[in-house]
Design an enzyme around this catalytic site. Sequence first.
Site, PDB file in Angstrom:
ATOM      1  N   ASN A 183      -3.084   6.311  -0.556  1.00 33.14           N
ATOM      2  CA  ASN A 183      -2.563   6.566   0.795  1.00 33.14           C
ATOM      3  C   ASN A 183      -1.846   7.902   0.927  1.00 33.14           C
ATOM      4  O   ASN A 183      -1.639   8.383   2.039  1.00 33.14           O
ATOM      5  CB  ASN A 183      -1.681   5.406   1.244  1.00 33.14           C
ATOM      6  CG  ASN A 183      -2.549   4.240   1.674  1.00 33.14           C
ATOM      7  OD1 ASN A 183      -3.591   4.442   2.310  1.00 33.14           O
ATOM      8  ND2 ASN A 183      -2.175   3.036   1.301  1.00 33.14           N
ATOM      9  N   HIS A 230      -2.435  -2.630  -5.915  1.00 34.52           N
ATOM     10  CA  HIS A 230      -2.883  -2.225  -4.575  1.00 34.52           C
ATOM     11  C   HIS A 230      -4.401  -2.377  -4.459  1.00 34.52           C
ATOM     12  O   HIS A 230      -5.159  -1.505  -4.884  1.00 34.52           O
ATOM     13  CB  HIS A 230      -2.432  -0.776  -4.310  1.00 34.52           C
ATOM     14  CG  HIS A 230      -2.827  -0.275  -2.964  1.00 34.52           C
ATOM     15  ND1 HIS A 230      -3.081   1.054  -2.686  1.00 34.52           N
ATOM     16  CD2 HIS A 230      -3.037  -0.925  -1.787  1.00 34.52           C
ATOM     17  CE1 HIS A 230      -3.417   1.186  -1.423  1.00 34.52           C
ATOM     18  NE2 HIS A 230      -3.402   0.004  -0.852  1.00 34.52           N
ATOM     19  N   SER A 290       0.820  -1.205   0.000  1.00 29.72           N
ATOM     20  CA  SER A 290       0.000   0.000   0.000  1.00 29.72           C
ATOM     21  C   SER A 290       0.859   1.262   0.000  1.00 29.72           C
ATOM     22  O   SER A 290       0.322   2.351  -0.015  1.00 29.72           O
ATOM     23  CB  SER A 290      -0.944  -0.008   1.201  1.00 29.72           C
ATOM     24  OG  SER A 290      -0.287  -0.495   2.329  1.00 29.72           O
ATOM     25  N   GLU A 345      -5.358   0.111  -7.418  1.00 29.15           N
ATOM     26  CA  GLU A 345      -4.332   1.005  -7.970  1.00 29.15           C
ATOM     27  C   GLU A 345      -3.269   0.111  -8.606  1.00 29.15           C
ATOM     28  O   GLU A 345      -2.752  -0.802  -7.948  1.00 29.15           O
ATOM     29  CB  GLU A 345      -3.648   1.808  -6.855  1.00 29.15           C
ATOM     30  CG  GLU A 345      -4.467   2.937  -6.296  1.00 29.15           C
ATOM     31  CD  GLU A 345      -3.636   3.811  -5.345  1.00 29.15           C
ATOM     32  OE1 GLU A 345      -3.464   5.011  -5.627  1.00 29.15           O
ATOM     33  OE2 GLU A 345      -3.161   3.300  -4.316  1.00 29.15           O
TER      34      GLU A 345
HETATM   35  N1  CAA Z   1     -14.528  -9.763   3.408  1.00 37.83           N
HETATM   36  C1  CAA Z   1     -15.466  -9.928   2.459  1.00 37.83           C
HETATM   37  N2  CAA Z   1     -16.673  -9.341   2.479  1.00 37.83           N
HETATM   38  C2  CAA Z   1     -16.956  -8.580   3.543  1.00 37.83           C
HETATM   39  C3  CAA Z   1     -16.036  -8.360   4.593  1.00 37.83           C
HETATM   40  C4  CAA Z   1     -14.771  -9.001   4.490  1.00 37.83           C
HETATM   41  N3  CAA Z   1     -13.826  -8.847   5.411  1.00 37.83           N
HETATM   42  N4  CAA Z   1     -16.598  -7.546   5.517  1.00 37.83           N
HETATM   43  C5  CAA Z   1     -17.836  -7.260   5.047  1.00 37.83           C
HETATM   44  N5  CAA Z   1     -18.039  -7.862   3.873  1.00 37.83           N
HETATM   45  C6  CAA Z   1     -19.226  -7.819   3.036  1.00 37.83           C
HETATM   46  C7  CAA Z   1     -20.406  -8.447   3.728  1.00 37.83           C
HETATM   47  O1  CAA Z   1     -20.385  -9.835   3.545  1.00 37.83           O
HETATM   48  C8  CAA Z   1     -21.545  -7.795   2.996  1.00 37.83           C
HETATM   49  O2  CAA Z   1     -21.730  -8.416   1.757  1.00 37.83           O
HETATM   50  P1  CAA Z   1     -23.195  -8.493   1.101  1.00 37.83           P
HETATM   51  O3  CAA Z   1     -23.551  -7.128   0.649  1.00 37.83           O
HETATM   52  O4  CAA Z   1     -23.045  -9.477   0.008  1.00 37.83           O
HETATM   53  O5  CAA Z   1     -24.087  -8.996   2.184  1.00 37.83           O
HETATM   54  C9  CAA Z   1     -21.034  -6.390   2.721  1.00 37.83           C
HETATM   55  O6  CAA Z   1     -19.602  -6.461   2.844  1.00 37.83           O
HETATM   56  C10 CAA Z   1     -21.549  -5.381   3.724  1.00 37.83           C
HETATM   57  O7  CAA Z   1     -21.262  -5.911   5.011  1.00 37.83           O
HETATM   58  P2  CAA Z   1     -22.191  -5.599   6.251  1.00 37.83           P
HETATM   59  O8  CAA Z   1     -23.602  -5.646   5.842  1.00 37.83           O
HETATM   60  O9  CAA Z   1     -21.750  -6.481   7.380  1.00 37.83           O
HETATM   61  O10 CAA Z   1     -21.921  -4.081   6.474  1.00 37.83           O
HETATM   62  P3  CAA Z   1     -20.881  -3.345   7.281  1.00 37.83           P
HETATM   63  O11 CAA Z   1     -21.648  -2.210   7.805  1.00 37.83           O
HETATM   64  O12 CAA Z   1     -20.107  -4.204   8.231  1.00 37.83           O
HETATM   65  O13 CAA Z   1     -19.919  -2.805   6.136  1.00 37.83           O
HETATM   66  C11 CAA Z   1     -17.945  -2.547   4.900  1.00 37.83           C
HETATM   67  C12 CAA Z   1     -18.859  -3.540   5.626  1.00 37.83           C
HETATM   68  C13 CAA Z   1     -18.681  -1.966   3.698  1.00 37.83           C
HETATM   69  C14 CAA Z   1     -16.729  -3.302   4.427  1.00 37.83           C
HETATM   70  C15 CAA Z   1     -17.594  -1.401   5.893  1.00 37.83           C
HETATM   71  O14 CAA Z   1     -17.017  -1.955   7.042  1.00 37.83           O
HETATM   72  C16 CAA Z   1     -16.630  -0.402   5.298  1.00 37.83           C
HETATM   73  O15 CAA Z   1     -17.013   0.482   4.535  1.00 37.83           O
HETATM   74  N6  CAA Z   1     -15.377  -0.489   5.707  1.00 37.83           N
HETATM   75  C17 CAA Z   1     -14.318   0.412   5.256  1.00 37.83           C
HETATM   76  C18 CAA Z   1     -13.921   0.032   3.867  1.00 37.83           C
HETATM   77  C19 CAA Z   1     -12.849   0.924   3.350  1.00 37.83           C
HETATM   78  O16 CAA Z   1     -12.944   2.126   3.355  1.00 37.83           O
HETATM   79  N7  CAA Z   1     -11.797   0.285   2.868  1.00 37.83           N
HETATM   80  C20 CAA Z   1     -10.640   0.998   2.352  1.00 37.83           C
HETATM   81  C21 CAA Z   1      -9.602   1.047   3.416  1.00 37.83           C
HETATM   82  S1  CAA Z   1      -8.158   1.790   2.757  1.00 37.83           S
HETATM   83  C22 CAA Z   1      -7.327   0.519   2.064  1.00 37.83           C
HETATM   84  O17 CAA Z   1      -7.666  -0.621   2.076  1.00 37.83           O
HETATM   85  C23 CAA Z   1      -6.069   0.912   1.418  1.00 37.83           C
HETATM   86  C24 CAA Z   1      -4.886   0.912   2.276  1.00 37.83           C
HETATM   87  O18 CAA Z   1      -3.807   0.727   1.695  1.00 37.83           O
HETATM   88  C25 CAA Z   1      -4.893   1.205   3.692  1.00 37.83           C
END
Ligand code: CAA
Length: 271
Positions: free
Chosen positions: A178, A128, A107, A140
């Site tokens: 990032n 990424h 990342s 990315e």
């Molecule tokens: N793996 C796979 N699927 C997942 C999961 C996981 N770890 N966690 C949740 N999901 C899926 C659920 O199964 C669900 O799927 P369906 O729509 O098919 O039912 C869906 O995501 C929504 O899950 P929930 O209903 O349980 O909802 P939630 O409120 O827990 O939301 C989320 C889950 C959308 C992932 C939410 O937690 C979120 O938006 N998280 C932040 C995501 C984000 O911004 N990621 C970017 C981070 S930055 C990055 O990654 C880059 C870096 O280099 C740091």
Amino acid sequence: MGLGIAYVAANVTRLPVVLMDINQAQTEKGMQFFDKLLAKDVAKNKITAEHAKVTRELVSTTNSLSDMSDVDFVVEAASENLNIKSAIFRDLDQVCKPDSILATNTSSISITKIAGVTKRSQQVIGMHFMNPVPVMKLVEIIPGLATTPEVLKQTVDLATAMGKTCTVVQDIPGFVANRLLMPYINEAIMLLESGAASAEDIDTTMKLGANMPMGPLTLADFIGLDTCLAIIKVLHNDTGDSKYRPAFLLQKYVDAGWMGKKNGKGFFTYK
Ligand code: CAA
């Protein structure tokens, strides 16, 4: 994240996948989660039971890097640590067939630096993914200094076949995601550290005041505070710019073992 990448590659792209971890307990735990994801997708009528069965059959696991000798495309997703990634790429370069492409899901670490430990830097590239991979649409793609246009094209084609939208980004510290996200999160932690507002109020400000789906401190907890610290340190070290200095409070939380959602305690508490 490796598990999420394997899931999408098998379930969406229908590619045979070898999931590798040095620790057998990790591959077993990973496949349990894999089965849970499949069962959930079947229960929600996103895929049929037959589709899930084929997906499952496409995936094998291993704890030995030598089993990667025949793969066409590797996506490494180890910890965000240059020494760990360099050691893996040195080994992959020895083990993998000469024409296989080696991608890293780093990342923030320089692709050119990782490629430099191999004798095939033209076939090393950054891929990424965002976490959780099955949910997040962006990848990315970061060519290193020596990456060929053909390798870039094959990587974009693969990510697109995985149902993702690609951006192509130059090999700069933090890339684009990032470079924007971590200073934002770090600044939120500095605000908390200075006592400017509570964690709840900082997050509420950005959720209700700027339409962010979640606040910066919650997002940091979701990403993992150790990961956030590792990334902001790369930005700080590689640019030499003091504006990326990690918040003391972030370092303190990581020192205390408070890593965020994954172990239940970060800026907020999780069950
Ligand atoms: N793996 C796979 N699927 C997942 C999961 C996981 N770890 N966690 C949740 N999901 C899926 C659920 O199964 C669900 O799927 P369906 O729509 O098919 O039912 C869906 O995501 C929504 O899950 P929930 O209903 O349980 O909802 P939630 O409120 O827990 O939301 C989320 C889950 C959308 C992932 C939410 O937690 C979120 O938006 N998280 C932040 C995501 C984000 O911004 N990621 C970017 C981070 S930055 C990055 O990654 C880059 C870096 O280099 C740091």
